[in-house]
Design an enzyme around this catalytic site. Sequence first.
Site, mmCIF file in Angstrom:
data_model
loop_
_atom_site.group_PDB
_atom_site.id
_atom_site.type_symbol
_atom_site.label_atom_id
_atom_site.label_comp_id
_atom_site.label_asym_id
_atom_site.label_seq_id
_atom_site.Cartn_x
_atom_site.Cartn_y
_atom_site.Cartn_z
ATOM 1 N N GLY A 85 -0.947 2.423 -0.648
ATOM 2 C CA GLY A 85 0.412 1.964 -0.732
ATOM 3 C C GLY A 85 0.455 0.396 -1.177
ATOM 4 O O GLY A 85 1.401 -0.297 -0.537
ATOM 5 N N GLY A 135 3.749 -1.298 -2.475
ATOM 6 C CA GLY A 135 4.976 -1.246 -1.636
ATOM 7 C C GLY A 135 5.376 -2.559 -0.999
ATOM 8 O O GLY A 135 4.732 -3.578 -1.408
ATOM 9 N N GLN A 136 6.694 -2.716 -0.702
ATOM 10 C CA GLN A 136 7.211 -3.904 -0.234
ATOM 11 C C GLN A 136 6.272 -4.635 0.892
ATOM 12 O O GLN A 136 6.048 -5.707 0.847
ATOM 13 C CB GLN A 136 8.531 -3.607 0.490
ATOM 14 C CG GLN A 136 9.306 -4.906 0.964
ATOM 15 C CD GLN A 136 10.488 -4.864 1.854
ATOM 16 O OE1 GLN A 136 10.434 -3.418 2.456
ATOM 17 N NE2 GLN A 136 10.913 -5.673 2.328
ATOM 18 N N ASP A 142 -3.125 2.337 -4.954
ATOM 19 C CA ASP A 142 -1.550 3.129 -4.964
ATOM 20 C C ASP A 142 -1.450 4.011 -6.126
ATOM 21 O O ASP A 142 -2.593 4.311 -6.801
ATOM 22 C CB ASP A 142 -0.600 1.817 -5.309
ATOM 23 C CG ASP A 142 0.748 1.998 -4.582
ATOM 24 O OD1 ASP A 142 1.382 1.574 -3.804
ATOM 25 O OD2 ASP A 142 1.273 3.271 -5.034
ATOM 26 N N ILE A 143 -0.541 4.799 -5.958
ATOM 27 C CA ILE A 143 -0.498 6.043 -6.947
ATOM 28 C C ILE A 143 -0.196 5.327 -8.320
ATOM 29 O O ILE A 143 -0.337 6.234 -9.506
ATOM 30 C CB ILE A 143 0.514 6.749 -6.628
ATOM 31 C CG1 ILE A 143 0.586 8.276 -7.424
ATOM 32 C CG2 ILE A 143 1.980 6.151 -6.625
ATOM 33 C CD1 ILE A 143 -0.351 9.466 -6.987
ATOM 34 N N ARG A 144 0.405 4.055 -8.475
ATOM 35 C CA ARG A 144 0.760 3.747 -9.709
ATOM 36 C C ARG A 144 -0.085 2.197 -9.999
ATOM 37 O O ARG A 144 -0.497 1.713 -9.063
ATOM 38 C CB ARG A 144 2.245 3.390 -9.844
ATOM 39 C CG ARG A 144 3.010 2.475 -8.625
ATOM 40 C CD ARG A 144 4.335 2.605 -8.534
ATOM 41 N NE ARG A 144 4.917 2.326 -7.538
ATOM 42 C CZ ARG A 144 5.202 0.824 -7.021
ATOM 43 N NH1 ARG A 144 4.969 -0.114 -7.725
ATOM 44 N NH2 ARG A 144 5.853 1.001 -5.910
ATOM 45 N N TYR A 165 13.123 10.834 6.994
ATOM 46 C CA TYR A 165 12.260 9.739 7.388
ATOM 47 C C TYR A 165 11.916 9.541 8.720
ATOM 48 O O TYR A 165 10.709 9.490 9.559
ATOM 49 C CB TYR A 165 12.812 8.330 6.655
ATOM 50 C CG TYR A 165 12.072 7.283 7.027
ATOM 51 C CD1 TYR A 165 12.575 6.213 7.924
ATOM 52 C CD2 TYR A 165 10.782 6.932 6.211
ATOM 53 C CE1 TYR A 165 11.766 4.930 8.088
ATOM 54 C CE2 TYR A 165 10.183 5.596 6.502
ATOM 55 C CZ TYR A 165 10.583 4.702 7.039
ATOM 56 O OH TYR A 165 10.096 3.687 7.406
ATOM 57 N N LYS A 169 8.662 10.394 10.998
ATOM 58 C CA LYS A 169 7.950 8.922 11.873
ATOM 59 C C LYS A 169 7.948 9.524 13.142
ATOM 60 O O LYS A 169 6.509 9.253 13.954
ATOM 61 C CB LYS A 169 8.737 7.711 11.771
ATOM 62 C CG LYS A 169 8.812 7.141 10.407
ATOM 63 C CD LYS A 169 7.269 6.885 9.726
ATOM 64 C CE LYS A 169 7.290 6.018 8.656
ATOM 65 N NZ LYS A 169 5.626 5.733 8.236
HETATM 66 C C1 VAH Z 1 14.272 1.873 5.914
HETATM 67 N N1 VAH Z 1 13.264 -0.422 5.807
HETATM 68 O O1 VAH Z 1 15.387 1.399 6.037
HETATM 69 C C2 VAH Z 1 12.949 1.007 6.045
HETATM 70 C C3 VAH Z 1 12.908 0.862 7.734
HETATM 71 C C4 VAH Z 1 13.982 0.393 9.732
HETATM 72 C C5 VAH Z 1 14.248 0.449 8.380
HETATM 73 O O2 VAH Z 1 12.153 1.892 8.147
HETATM 74 O O3 VAH Z 1 14.114 3.092 5.864
#
Ligand code: VAH
Length: 315
Positions: free
Chosen positions: A6, A9-10, A32-34, A140, A144
């Site tokens: 990854g 990514g950012q 990364d995938i790209r 998400y 996590k």
């Molecule tokens: C998001 N930047 O907004 C991420 C992060 C706490 C925020 O997990 O999903």
Amino acid sequence: RILIIGACGQIGTELTLKLRKINGEKAVIAADIRKGSKELTKSGPFEIVNAMDYDSILKTIEKYKVTDVYLMAAMLSATGEKYPDKAWELNMNSLFNVLNLAKEGKIKKLFWPSSIAVFGPTTPKENTPQETVMEPSTVYGISKQAGERWCEYYFNKYNVDVRSLRYPGIISWKTNPGGGTTDYAIEIFHKAILKGTYTSFLNKNSKLPMMYMDDAIDATIKIMDTAAEKVKIRSSYNLAAISFTPEEIANEIKTKIPAFKIKYHSDFRQAIADSWPKSIDDSRARSDWDWQHKYNLKKISQTMLDNLILKYKSE
Ligand code: VAH
């Protein structure tokens, strides 16, 4: 050697560049995938790797004799609400791949990012403790929270040396934001310079825990360099720096760009932000492995504006 999955990514981008500075360019493989940016591909080895494909990761680990892996690939909160199945699949399958590779002794040390998104509407919102009620309301956040349980399980049952941090919103200028709810705090700087005005998708009082990228990178490398016996929490550490609202960051920008105007127009991301804490208690990270943030709001705003003005001037 170190593998960053990854890496485009950012966080992955800046983590790769910093680790290459510390360990030497050849020692850090970006994957990364790209295809990666020129900055990533010209400064060291780059491989196309699908984080959901076990064999693709194993091949890269064996090709470069990798010992340490940072899994930075994930679908973030806002995008995850648009594609819930994909978010769960990517976030969980990628984690199981690296946990199992570590269990089989193919990875010595593993970093996996969690997030303040593990907390939900019933979590205490101010100074959120390390151990508390966690009923995340986004896919998400659910991924996590589940991921944290699996990390702790693999540590306890298979002695896998996995370390994790609950990142707050992270602010940076080098890459575009990654589809998160905290992205407003990045977009606002670009728009302040390019347009002099910004319409925030979170309302003016939406206070959230935030951190500058350099602090997040330093914390990540620090916990990975910490002696195993000092890493006492093997689910994920609360990690914090500052908290602010869109109004507060707009007022900070106005000290440099007096004509800057902010407007507010909440969208679906308001409900996500409202479910998260306003501030985080990260005293365990500070006591277990000497965590200390360096960037306050003034320094973040100054750094973002200075670098973005330079970036847009050179384009
Ligand atoms: C998001 N930047 O907004 C991420 C992060 C706490 C925020 O997990 O999903």
